[in-house]
Design a protein around this motif. Structure first.
Motif, PDB file in Angstrom:
ATOM      1  N   LEU A  60       0.406  -1.438  -0.101  1.00 57.41           N
ATOM      2  CA  LEU A  60       0.420   0.263  -0.249  1.00 57.41           C
ATOM      3  C   LEU A  60       1.034   1.213   0.369  1.00 57.41           C
ATOM      4  O   LEU A  60       1.963   0.920   0.716  1.00 57.41           O
ATOM      5  N   ASP A  61       0.476   2.357  -0.700  1.00 49.65           N
ATOM      6  CA  ASP A  61       0.853   3.506  -0.480  1.00 49.65           C
ATOM      7  C   ASP A  61       1.477   4.728   1.184  1.00 49.65           C
ATOM      8  O   ASP A  61       0.447   4.170   1.904  1.00 49.65           O
ATOM      9  N   ALA A  98      -3.948  -3.877  -2.420  1.00 49.85           N
ATOM     10  CA  ALA A  98      -2.833  -3.738  -3.379  1.00 49.85           C
ATOM     11  C   ALA A  98      -4.221  -3.534  -4.677  1.00 49.85           C
ATOM     12  O   ALA A  98      -4.105  -2.660  -5.625  1.00 49.85           O
ATOM     13  N   ALA A  99      -4.953  -4.427  -5.174  1.00 50.15           N
ATOM     14  CA  ALA A  99      -5.806  -4.557  -6.080  1.00 50.15           C
ATOM     15  C   ALA A  99      -6.789  -3.161  -6.039  1.00 50.15           C
ATOM     16  O   ALA A  99      -6.850  -2.630  -6.638  1.00 50.15           O
ATOM     17  N   ARG A 109     -11.751   2.293  -1.627  1.00 50.23           N
ATOM     18  CA  ARG A 109     -10.289   3.020  -1.597  1.00 50.23           C
ATOM     19  C   ARG A 109     -10.163   3.341   0.084  1.00 50.23           C
ATOM     20  O   ARG A 109      -9.070   2.645   0.845  1.00 50.23           O
ATOM     21  N   ALA A 110     -11.078   3.635  -0.033  1.00 50.66           N
ATOM     22  CA  ALA A 110     -10.731   4.645   1.264  1.00 50.66           C
ATOM     23  C   ALA A 110     -11.661   3.487   2.239  1.00 50.66           C
ATOM     24  O   ALA A 110     -11.287   3.705   3.073  1.00 50.66           O
ATOM     25  N   TRP A 227      -3.703  -8.142 -13.090  1.00 48.26           N
ATOM     26  CA  TRP A 227      -2.756  -8.320 -12.310  1.00 48.26           C
ATOM     27  C   TRP A 227      -3.238  -9.073 -10.768  1.00 48.26           C
ATOM     28  O   TRP A 227      -2.276  -9.780 -10.423  1.00 48.26           O
ATOM     29  N   LEU A 228      -4.289  -8.918 -10.182  1.00 46.11           N
ATOM     30  CA  LEU A 228      -4.526  -9.422  -9.311  1.00 46.11           C
ATOM     31  C   LEU A 228      -3.840 -11.114  -9.418  1.00 46.11           C
ATOM     32  O   LEU A 228      -3.321 -11.742  -8.505  1.00 46.11           O
ATOM     33  N   ARG A 229      -4.612 -11.871 -10.436  1.00 45.17           N
ATOM     34  CA  ARG A 229      -4.266 -13.350 -10.145  1.00 45.17           C
ATOM     35  C   ARG A 229      -2.806 -13.477 -10.617  1.00 45.17           C
ATOM     36  O   ARG A 229      -2.169 -14.197  -9.989  1.00 45.17           O
TER      37      ARG A 229
END
Length: 377
Positions: A60-61, A98-99, A109-110, A227-229
Motif C-alpha cells: 500500500l502507498d 493492493a488491487a 479505496r477509502a 494483475w491480481l491473479r
C-alpha cells in the motif's frame, strides 16, 4: 544486472523473521489425525503481530499507511511465512488490498485499503473457479441492474473464506469483460459451504444466487483481475519456495545425524545426489520467482507479456515443491511419516500448493500460446 535486494526489501525480511521466530508448525492438531478442520480460525495473534510490524501493508502507498513496496518485498515475506507454515491469509489480504488501491474507486479505496493494511478487516480472493481447473473469471456471471451488479455462480476452495470480511470475486459480464466484486461475509445471496484442505484448514465453496453488490464495491477497471491473479500466483510460488527450502534444511539436518554402517547417511553418494537435485530445483524456483515478481512489481516490458514469466515460475514451483517433499520423505525413511515430527505437515501444505498452482503441463500449454502469439525475433 543487479540481483541484490534493496534496503527496504531486506528490512521487510528482517521484520518478518522477527515476527515468525516464535511460530511453531505444530501449533494446531495434525491434519493426519483430525477428521475435520484443525482449527476454527486462522492465527489471530500472529495476524496482530504482522499488523503491528506493518507487514500487512507492504504494497500500500503512504497515503493508506503502507510502505509502498513491490511484489518482490511481499514474496520475500511470504517465503519466510512458509518456512513455519504460518496460518494467516497474508497473501490473499495483501494482494486483494493492493488491487483495491490500484484499481478500485475512491470510495472503495477509502473504505478497505487502509483498514486491510492495519488488519482491521480481512480480505481473501476466490481464484479457483467452479472446479479448480477452469478459469475463475468464468465461474461467475455479472450483470448490471440499476446501481448494482448481480452475481450468479460458484467458486470452489476459497481460502480463509469463513474468516474473511470480504471475498474478491472475479466475474464475467455479457460483454466478455471481467469485473472484480468485493462480496461481504454473510451477504444476501452468498452462501458458504465448508470444504477442508489437505492442510486441514477450512476452505469455502462460495455459492452466489442473484447476489446484489453495490457498484461502488465492484472494480471494473481493465486488467484488474489479471494483475491480481498474477500476483496471487507469484505469491503462491514464493510460499512453495519457502516451504521447499525449510524441508530441504530439515532433510539435511536429519541425514547428517542418521547413521548406517557407522556413517551419516548424508555421506552416501545416492543420498547426496538426490539432495543436490532438489537444491537445483529450489534455485530454479527462486530465479523464476524473482523474475515474475520483478515483472509484476515494475511493469517492465519484455519479449513476452508478464504472464509468460508467471507461467515459467508456476511450472518450476508446481513440479519443484512436489519433488522436494517426496525426496525428503524418502530420505527420512519411516521417520518422515511420524505425526509427532513436522515433515508430514509440510508434505500436506506442499500438496495444497501444488494443487493450487495446477499441473505443469497446463502452464506449458499457456506458455506455448504466448510464444505463438508473440514470436521471438
Amino acid at each position: 544486472m543487479d540481483f541484490t535486494f534493496t534496503e527496504e526489501q531486506q528490512a521487510a525480511v528482517e521484520a518478518a523473521k522477527a515476527v515468525f521466530a516464535g511460530v511453531s508448525p505444530n501449533a494446531v492438531p495434525s491434519p493426519a489425525l483430525t477428521a475435520g478442520a484443525v482449527a476454527e480460525d486462522f492465527d489471530r495473534a500472529l495476524w496482530a503481530r504482522l499488523a503491528d510490524a506493518d507487514l500487512l501493508s507492504l504494497l500500500l502507498d503512504e497515503e493508506s499507511g503502507g510502505a509502498g513496496l513491490d511484489a518482490v518485498a511481499l514474496c520475500l515475506v511470504l517465503r519466510e511465512s512458509a518456512r513455519v507454515l504460518a496460518r494467516v491469509p497474508l497473501l490473499e489480504n495483501s494482494a486483494a488490498s493492493a488491487a483495491v488501491q490500484r484499481y478500485g474507486g475512491q470510495e472503495l479505496r477509502a473504505e478497505l485499503s487502509a483498514r486491510a493494511g492495519r488488519g482491521e478487516v480481512v480480505l481473501t480472493v476466490a481464484a479457483n473457479g467452479r472446479t479448480g481447473h477452469d478459469p475463475a473469471e468464468r465461474a461467475v456471471t455479472a450483470r448490471q441492474d440499476g446501481t448494482a451488479w448481480v452475481l450468479d455462480g460458484v467458486q470452489t476452495a476459497v481460502p480463509w473464506a469463513r474468516d474473511a470480511d470480504f471475498i474478491a470475486v472475479p466475474a464475467q459480464t455479457d460483454a466478455d469483460r471481467t469485473v472484480l466484486a468485493l462480496v461481504p461475509r454473510g451477504h444476501e445471496g452468498a452462501e458458504l459451504a465448508e470444504q477442508i484442505s489437505t492442510t486441514g484448514e477450512r476452505l469455502g465453496e462460495l455459492r452466489l444466487d442473484s447476489a446484489r453488490i453495490a457498484s461502488r464495491d465492484v472494480i471494473d477497471a481493465e486488467g484488474a483481475w489479471e494483475w491480481l491473479r498474477d500476483l496471487l500466483v507469484t505469491g503462491t510460488c514464493a510460499l512453495a519456495l519457502g516451504l521447499g527450502e525449510e524441508v530441504l534444511r530439515m532433510t539435511s539436518a536429519y541425514t547428517s545425524k542418521r547413521e548406517q554402517f557407522g556413517f551419516p547417511v548424508a555421506t552416501f553418494q545416492a543420498v547426496a545426489v538426490q539432495a543436490a537435485d532438489r537444491y537445483i530445483d529450489l534455485r530454479a524456483m527462486e530465479a523464476t520467482l524473482w523474475q515474475a515478481a520483478w515483472r509484476i512489481g515494475t511493469g517492465a516490458g519484455g519479449a513476452l507479456p508478464a504472464g509468460g514469466d508467471v507461467a515459467v515460475a508456476k511450472i518450476w514451483a508446481s513440479e519443484g515443491v512436489r519433488r522436494v517433499v517426496q525426496t525428503a520423505q524418502h530420505l527420512h525413511g519411516g521417520f518422515g511419516a511420524d505425526t509427532e515430527y513436522a515433515l508430514h505437515r509440510y508434505h500436506a501444505w506442499a500438496k495444497h500448493l501444488e494443487l493450487s498452482l495446477g499441473p505443469a503441463a497446463a502452464h506449458e500449454e499457456a506458455l506455448g500460446d504466448l510464444l505463438a502469439a508473440h514470436p521471438l525475433g
